[in-house]
Design a protein around this motif. Structure first.
Motif, PDB file in Angstrom:
ATOM      1  N   ALA A 128      68.200  30.378  57.536  1.00  0.00           N
ATOM      2  CA  ALA A 128      66.811  30.772  57.441  1.00  0.00           C
ATOM      3  C   ALA A 128      66.575  32.280  57.599  1.00  0.00           C
ATOM      4  N   ASP A 138      60.615  32.448  56.842  1.00  0.00           N
ATOM      5  CA  ASP A 138      61.940  31.787  56.571  1.00  0.00           C
ATOM      6  C   ASP A 138      62.594  32.351  55.180  1.00  0.00           C
ATOM      7  N   SER A 173      67.438  25.576  57.559  1.00  0.00           N
ATOM      8  CA  SER A 173      66.037  25.141  58.117  1.00  0.00           C
ATOM      9  C   SER A 173      64.887  25.615  57.272  1.00  0.00           C
ATOM     10  N   PHE A 208      54.849  22.064  67.509  1.00  0.00           N
ATOM     11  CA  PHE A 208      55.644  21.978  68.699  1.00  0.00           C
ATOM     12  C   PHE A 208      57.010  22.852  68.527  1.00  0.00           C
ATOM     13  N   TYR A 209      56.908  24.049  67.480  1.00  0.00           N
ATOM     14  CA  TYR A 209      57.881  24.988  67.468  1.00  0.00           C
ATOM     15  C   TYR A 209      57.245  26.151  68.361  1.00  0.00           C
ATOM     16  N   ARG A 213      59.626  30.140  68.973  1.00  0.00           N
ATOM     17  CA  ARG A 213      59.072  31.534  68.311  1.00  0.00           C
ATOM     18  C   ARG A 213      59.235  32.596  69.501  1.00  0.00           C
ATOM     19  N   LYS A 257      62.541  16.837  61.856  1.00  0.00           N
ATOM     20  CA  LYS A 257      62.267  17.669  62.739  1.00  0.00           C
ATOM     21  C   LYS A 257      60.725  18.044  62.843  1.00  0.00           C
ATOM     22  N   VAL A 282      62.380  19.428  69.777  1.00  0.00           N
ATOM     23  CA  VAL A 282      62.167  20.986  69.435  1.00  0.00           C
ATOM     24  C   VAL A 282      61.712  21.406  70.803  1.00  0.00           C
ATOM     25  N   TYR A 322      67.843  21.054  73.521  1.00  0.00           N
ATOM     26  CA  TYR A 322      68.048  21.939  74.581  1.00  0.00           C
ATOM     27  C   TYR A 322      68.672  21.113  76.101  1.00  0.00           C
TER      28      TYR A 322
END
Ligand code: PBG
Length: 333
Positions: A128, A138, A173, A208-209, A213, A257, A282, A322
């Motif tokens: 992306a 993206d 993505s 939830f991202y 960022r 996701k 995420v 993670y």
């Protein structure tokens, strides 16, 4: 009503098998193992860099040499693969995201270093443009629109460059239409037919991202939102159409996701297609567990393991997370 004559209290007591640890283990319908994880790693240029990410306590931006150490740790823990994501500062970003096509960019250098030191670890590349664009999108931005087909052409080149650098799994993505087929064609025409594609097939426009960022340096950068290409959280049938398309275009595996708020999608996708199905736990899911743990509001390790087994129960074959190393250590005792 239950028709089975024995399926009745007091002859039947569902608590009976829950009385001891050995029995709970025998009756467990799903299992977690370190082999279920793809470890999400954030890269940063430099040497010896191990830089905390504020919104993700316990996750660090790693320079390629430090990522090599993480790869060795993954191998010794039994975690089969790493997913790499690059941090780019403001100066490194351009409207066209040209750095994505630099065969010597951070992602490619890290992949080469890891493959040289740990050849038997799997490496997944995020495809992306958002780590490289000055608007944080993206794809290419033209008069307020993220243009699809022109972006796809660049993503194909980005995928080829990443595959040549040593990545085993190309994971788009970006949510552009038609990119999986185009990438498959591009890889095949370069003799890269053994490189896998994991499609971020059902990727939702999600709050939830947020911490991610910050992690990759897109936080203050993103103009607007990603709702013209990522999916509407209200939709479920549409996820099946996305997955069907990506599988038809040649994806080896598909991803849902985020993870925890979308377990219903994981289950539908698995039931409908029976394809290798992965889920991305995420950054925001990670951050919530860590923040609540830090406040003493829940037991972070238990919440982590419960979330991870929930993905398996919902039908996922594996999880991009993670938490991979932390969870693997617990599983390995
Ligand atoms: C973007 C990309 C995102 C993530 C992986 N790749 C964020 C976004 O779409 O804005 C999210 C990962 C995470 O939150 O952990 N191509």
């Amino acid at each position: 009503m239950n028709k089975h004559p024995l399926a009745r209290y007091p002859a039947l007591r569902l608590r009976r098998p829950r009385q001891s640890g050995w029995s709970r283990r025998l009756f467990a319908e799903n299992q977690l193992s370190p082999g279920d994880f793809i470890w999400a790693i954030v890269l940063k240029d430099g040497k010896g860099v191990h830089e905390p990410i504020e919104a993700m306590p316990g996750v660090f931006r790693l320079s390629p040499d430090e990522a090599v150490k993480a790869a060795k740790e993954a191998r010794s823990l039994g975690v089969p693969a790493l997913a790499l994501f690059p941090y780019t500062d403001k100066q490194g970003r351009t409207p066209g995201g040209e750095e994505a096509l630099n065969p010597d960019n951070l992602m490619c250098r890290a992949a080469r270093a890891i493959k040289e030191a740990v050849p038997d670890i799997g490496l997944m590349a995020d495809v992306a443009l958002d780590p490289y664009t000055d608007h944080g999108h993206d794809g290419l931005l033209r008069e307020g629109e993220i243009v699809n087909d022109e972006t796809v052409e660049i993503l194909v080149q980005q995928s080829i460059i990443q595959a040549r650098a040593g990545f085993d799994i190309i994971a788009p993505s970006d949510m552009m239409d038609g990119r999986v087929g185009a990438i498959r064609g591009g890889l095949d025409s370069e003799g890269l037919q053994n490189i896998q594609i994991m499609a971020y097939a059902a990727k939702y426009a999600s709050a939830f991202y947020g911490p991610y960022r910050e992690a990759i340096g897109s936080a203050g950068v993103l103009q607007g939102d990603k709702r013209s290409y990522q999916m509407d959280p209200a939709n479920s049938d549409e996820a099946l159409r996305e997955v069907a398309l990506d599988l038809a275009e040649g994806a080896d595996s598909v991803m849902v996701k985020p993870g925890m708020p979308y377990l219903d999608i994981v289950r539908r996708v698995k039931d409908e297609f029976g394809a290798p199905t992965f889920v991305f736990q995420v950054s925001g899911e990670y951050a919530m567990i860590k923040a609540a743990d830090a406040s003493g509001w829940l037991d972070g390790d238990r919440a982590m393991m419960e979330a991870l087994i929930a993905f398996k129960r919902a039908g996922a074959n594996g999880v991009i997370t993670y938490f991979a190393a932390t969870a693997a250590k617990i599983l390995n005792g």
